[in-house]
Design a protein around this motif. Structure first.
Motif, PDB file in Angstrom:
ATOM      1  N   SER A 253      33.980  32.336  42.515  1.00 59.88           N
ATOM      2  CA  SER A 253      33.270  33.195  43.459  1.00 59.88           C
ATOM      3  C   SER A 253      33.556  32.807  44.911  1.00 59.88           C
ATOM      4  CB  SER A 253      31.755  33.115  43.207  1.00 59.88           C
ATOM      5  OG  SER A 253      31.289  31.783  43.345  1.00 59.88           O
ATOM      6  N   TYR A 267      34.061  37.880  52.255  1.00 60.45           N
ATOM      7  CA  TYR A 267      32.726  38.236  51.770  1.00 60.45           C
ATOM      8  C   TYR A 267      32.386  39.653  52.235  1.00 60.45           C
ATOM      9  CZ  TYR A 267      27.704  38.120  50.955  1.00 60.45           C
ATOM     10  OH  TYR A 267      26.437  38.408  50.518  1.00 60.45           O
ATOM     11  N   ASN A 272      27.495  41.996  48.087  1.00 60.41           N
ATOM     12  CA  ASN A 272      26.725  40.752  47.992  1.00 60.41           C
ATOM     13  C   ASN A 272      27.548  39.638  47.342  1.00 60.41           C
ATOM     14  OD1 ASN A 272      24.441  39.172  48.468  1.00 60.41           O
ATOM     15  ND2 ASN A 272      23.620  39.574  46.413  1.00 60.41           N
ATOM     16  N   ARG A 273      28.853  39.699  47.537  1.00 59.35           N
ATOM     17  CA  ARG A 273      29.757  38.676  47.015  1.00 59.35           C
ATOM     18  C   ARG A 273      31.114  38.848  47.678  1.00 59.35           C
ATOM     19  NH1 ARG A 273      33.528  40.981  43.719  1.00 59.35           N
ATOM     20  NH2 ARG A 273      32.975  42.752  42.391  1.00 59.35           N
ATOM     21  N   THR A 467      37.196  41.932  39.806  1.00 57.64           N
ATOM     22  CA  THR A 467      36.834  40.518  39.796  1.00 57.64           C
ATOM     23  C   THR A 467      38.076  39.659  40.026  1.00 57.64           C
ATOM     24  OG1 THR A 467      37.173  40.328  37.410  1.00 57.64           O
ATOM     25  CG2 THR A 467      34.961  40.969  38.166  1.00 57.64           C
TER      26      THR A 467
END
Length: 769
Positions: A253, A267, A272-273, A467
């Motif tokens: 992450s 970011y 929110n990531r 991801t």
């Protein structure tokens, strides 16, 4: 008596003491003062910290006091079980014929441009000679691969145990991952996974021995001759979190989550990531720069400074960096099992289609019914049975089978064409990546497909869907070029060993010690050359698993090993233009094809005999037509590449459908290889006929070839549509040698516009070279 004979009364492994607070490692003797009293942990994380209070030792208790009838006894609060490579390797390498099997790769013959195993990859070639010193060019030197993974040994518990596995890459792929050839070098204690800084304590004993094996080697007797065997760790393959921990990379992450390139992911507040979208990759990471940055983090004075350096450079120190030859970037392989099947396939089904309503409850029920009706072969493995319950608890095998075999048939018409087309790109890329033999052009094509899938999926589902796992798709290309096809390194075998370890019976106390004790005892028994004859009646029943799984014949898989030259000839037989060749007969050893009993004598009618003679003339040279008998041995079942083929006459539910470059629509035999025909096997038969003045046995199949559906490619690659019950006329192409079969299929009968149509999806043949 058995434990005494095999020397099992004493543990073969070392029990290190681990600090339960900071993870520092001690030998048991180091935990005592000179006066016999136990010590506390003396580790100081930041010796040069500007604040004196932060320069204090850890101070955690290392030993616990137990009062027994013999007085006080001290035991580790936390133990790390380490099985020394200096003990495990000699035991394994000294088995009969083992070193010869480790040298088998040198005699392989592989056509230029093809990759059939790790030996054909760039890493193996580069380590023939390393920095002017022979390594793999020197006989008996071995290359190792490591996997680190965690599993839960108890049901309904969050207690996690880690395992460090090693396997010897020199072994042929068919036996590389067998239990007797796996080394468990360490079992990392729970109850939770160590943090990225603590993991180095568990790697330290292993790295120390790996350095010794690289510089000094291991002395063994091979027959009557002494040999020195050097070893090197040339690959680590784990899931993403474990790779980050043991390899010296940041978490999945972080902004530098990719361990293959230097791209900085920014970011994004809306997500929110960190935002992993976009198909751009950064410049490749280099080991020298990675190691230099990692060493710099170890000189930090405070935790804040260390984290700042790690965030700035995207690296942290790993104990593996002490290996002079180890490339922490290239040797960290992206595992296709986690990356493709447990990663993207699972995410797109569960997190995207199910949660967003693209697949509702009714759609899931239809998918399950379609999968249940599919006819599959015996070696497909697990069929997904929990699709209707939102694909819950599918294991890696089931996700692979769903993705490659069932989904292209089941999903068509259930989801929209844009979603289906996106999924097809992913499936077609996976089909190529999962091939047992690859060319560089295959790898480039798979990379093009997976990149296209990435772009389409991001446009369909947005940046939130993407991801770090999907970004790593973009680096699979180089991993396959470095290490060859995925069968040589993916983690299916290690995942199964986690399950095996988890099923060992324990008393739920000191679980790590019990698991290591059970494993090392099993390895000692497997390595035993023989049992004294006077103990046969006592022990042979108990050791039946040993004799069946570890004998010289079975341990090396003699029944399934095929010379690479033979594999190449077999490949050409299925795709080359049909012309007379004895290879159709001579390239058919029992491990490739065999007809199973029972059989009956069958008399061919006059027309069938004429067609059969014409068929023989098309592919067999120097045939004596007079020698062809009217009688044949007729069989219902055959074995083909370890697959069980059922003919129509077998009355089995799963009748075998085959594909081959063989039949033309007019029932003649094709003269080229641009048309693949699909048929159902009516029966198998064999005959002895005279070929070039010598009688040879020919194994054949009588096939009913299906008529092609007009919109044959309606579903798109890899699925094709054929009429279910309409066949080509009987002719010379109705007979086919087993060695000409190209594919087996998973099939499903569908109703399309009121017609019964057969959807077929090819099952890739596992032909290894």
């Amino acid at each position: 008596m058995m434990r005494k004979y095999f020397g099992l009364s004493k543990d073969k492994f070392t029990k290190y003491v681990i600090c339960s607070k900071c993870g520092s490692l001690y030998s048991f003797k180091e935990c005592f003062c000179s006066n016999g009293f136990p010590k506390v942990c003396a580790h100081i994380a930041y010796r040069n910290h500007p604040h004196r209070s932060r320069r204090r030792p850890c101070g955690q208790k290392l030993l616990k006091e137990i009062i027994t009838k013999d007085g006080k006894q001290y035991y580790p609060v936390k133990s790390y079980c380490y099985y020394s490579l200096m003990e495990s390797l000699p035991a394994i390498l000294s088995r009969p014929s083992y070193l010869e099997k480790c040298e088998h790769w040198r005699s392989r013959e592989v056509r230029d441009g093809l990759l059939g195993d790790i030996y054909d990859g760039e890493i193996w070639r580069e380590f023939q000679i390393f920095k002017g010193r022979p390594f793999l060019t020197q006989p008996y030197n071995i290359a190792l691969m490591m996997n680190c993974d965690w599993f839960q040994p108890f049901d309904h518990s969050q207690y996690s145990v880690g395992v460090l596995y090693l396997t010897i890459l020199n072994l042929p792929r068919s036996i590389r991952f067998k239990p007797e050839n796996i080394i468990i070098t360490g079992i990392i204690p729970g109850p939770k996974e160590p943090d990225p800084y603590e993991i180095n304590s568990y790697l330290r004993p292993l790295v120390k021995e790996l350095n010794a094996l690289w510089t000094e080697g291991l002395s063994l007797m091979h027959g009557s001759q002494p040999v020195t065997i050097r070893a090197a760790l040339l690959a680590t393959v784990c899931d993403i979190p474990a790779t980050s921990k043991i390899g010296g990379f940041l978490g999945h992450s972080s902004q530098y989550a990719c361990w293959k390139c230097t791209r900085k992911f920014l970011y994004k507040e809306a997500l929110n990531r960190v935002d992993f979208s976009g198909i751009q990759t950064g410049s490749p990471r280099r080991h020298e720069r990675q190691k230099s940055n990692a060493i710099q983090t170890t000189r930090a004075l405070t935790p804040t400074e260390r984290k700042s350096l790690e965030s700035e450079n995207g690296s942290r120190f790993s104990e593996l960096m002490h290996l002079e030859y180890y490339d922490c970037v290239r040797f960290a392989i992206i595992d296709p099992m986690h990356n493709l099947f447990l990663g993207t396939a699972k995410r797109i089904l569960q997190m995207q289609w199910v949660q967003s309503g693209i697949l509702d409850r009714n759609s899931l029920d239809i998918l399950q019914q379609t999968v249940d009706k599919c006819m599959v072969t015996s070696k497909v493995g697990r069929i997904p049975r929990k699709i209707a319950s939102h694909f819950s608890n599918l294991n890696a095998d089931e996700w692979k089978n769903w993705t490659l075999l069932f989904s292209p048939i089941a999903l068509h018409g259930i989801i929209s064409s844009e979603h289906y087309s996106c999924w097809q790109l992913f499936v077609n890329a996976c089909n190529i990546y999962c091939s047992p033999i690859l060319s560089h052009s295959d790898i480039d094509r798979a990379h093009s497909l997976i990149t296209h899938f990435f772009t389409v999926a991001e446009n369909l589902y947005g940046a939130a869907f993407v991801t770090i796992n999907m970004h790593l798709h973009l680096h699979l290309q180089q991993c396959f070029k470095d290490y060859g096809p995925c069968y040589g390194f993916w983690l299916f075998s290690f995942e199964r060993y986690n399950g095996i370890l988890g099923k060992y019976h324990t008393n739920h106390s000191s679980i790590e010690i019990q698991l290591m004790r059970r494993f090392t005892d099993n390895q000692v028994v497997r390595s035993a050359a023989q049992i004294p004859t006077e103990y046969d009646s006592l022990f042979m029943g108990l050791l039946s698993s040993k004799s069946s799984g570890s004998s010289t014949d079975t341990i090396f898989g003699q029944a399934s090993s095929i010379p690479s030259t033979l594999s190449a000839r077999l490949l050409s037989l299925t795709k080359c233009p049909v012309q007379p060749s004895l290879d159709y007969v001579e390239c058919c050893p029992q491990q490739i094809a065999s007809l199973l009993p029972p059989f009956v004598l069958h008399k061919l009618d006059t027309i069938s005999l004429l067609h059969l003679k014409s068929c023989y003339q098309a592919f067999l040279p120097g045939i004596n037509l007079v020698s062809i008998p009217q009688l044949c041995r007729k069989h219902k079942v055959a074995m083909w590449w370890s697959e069980r083929l059922n003919a129509l006459t077998s009355r089995e539910r799963n009748v075998s459908y085959i594909g081959a470059f063989w039949a033309e629509p007019d029932s003649s035999i094709t003269s080229n290889c641009d048309r693949l025909s699909v048929g159902i096997i009516e029966f198998f038969f064999s005959q002895r006929i005279l070929l070039e003045n010598d009688y040879k046995e020919v194994m054949m199949a009588k096939v009913n070839w299906l008529l092609e559906y007009p919109d044959r490619h309606k579903f798109g690659e890899p699925v094709e549509l054929w009429y279910h019950d309409l066949f080509q006329p009987f002719g010379i192409s109705s007979f086919i040698p087993l060695t000409r079969i190209q594919h087996l299929y998973i099939t499903s009968v569908l109703d399309i516009n009121g017609e019964q149509v057969l959807a077929v999806n090819p099952i890739r043949r596992k032909l290894f070279i």
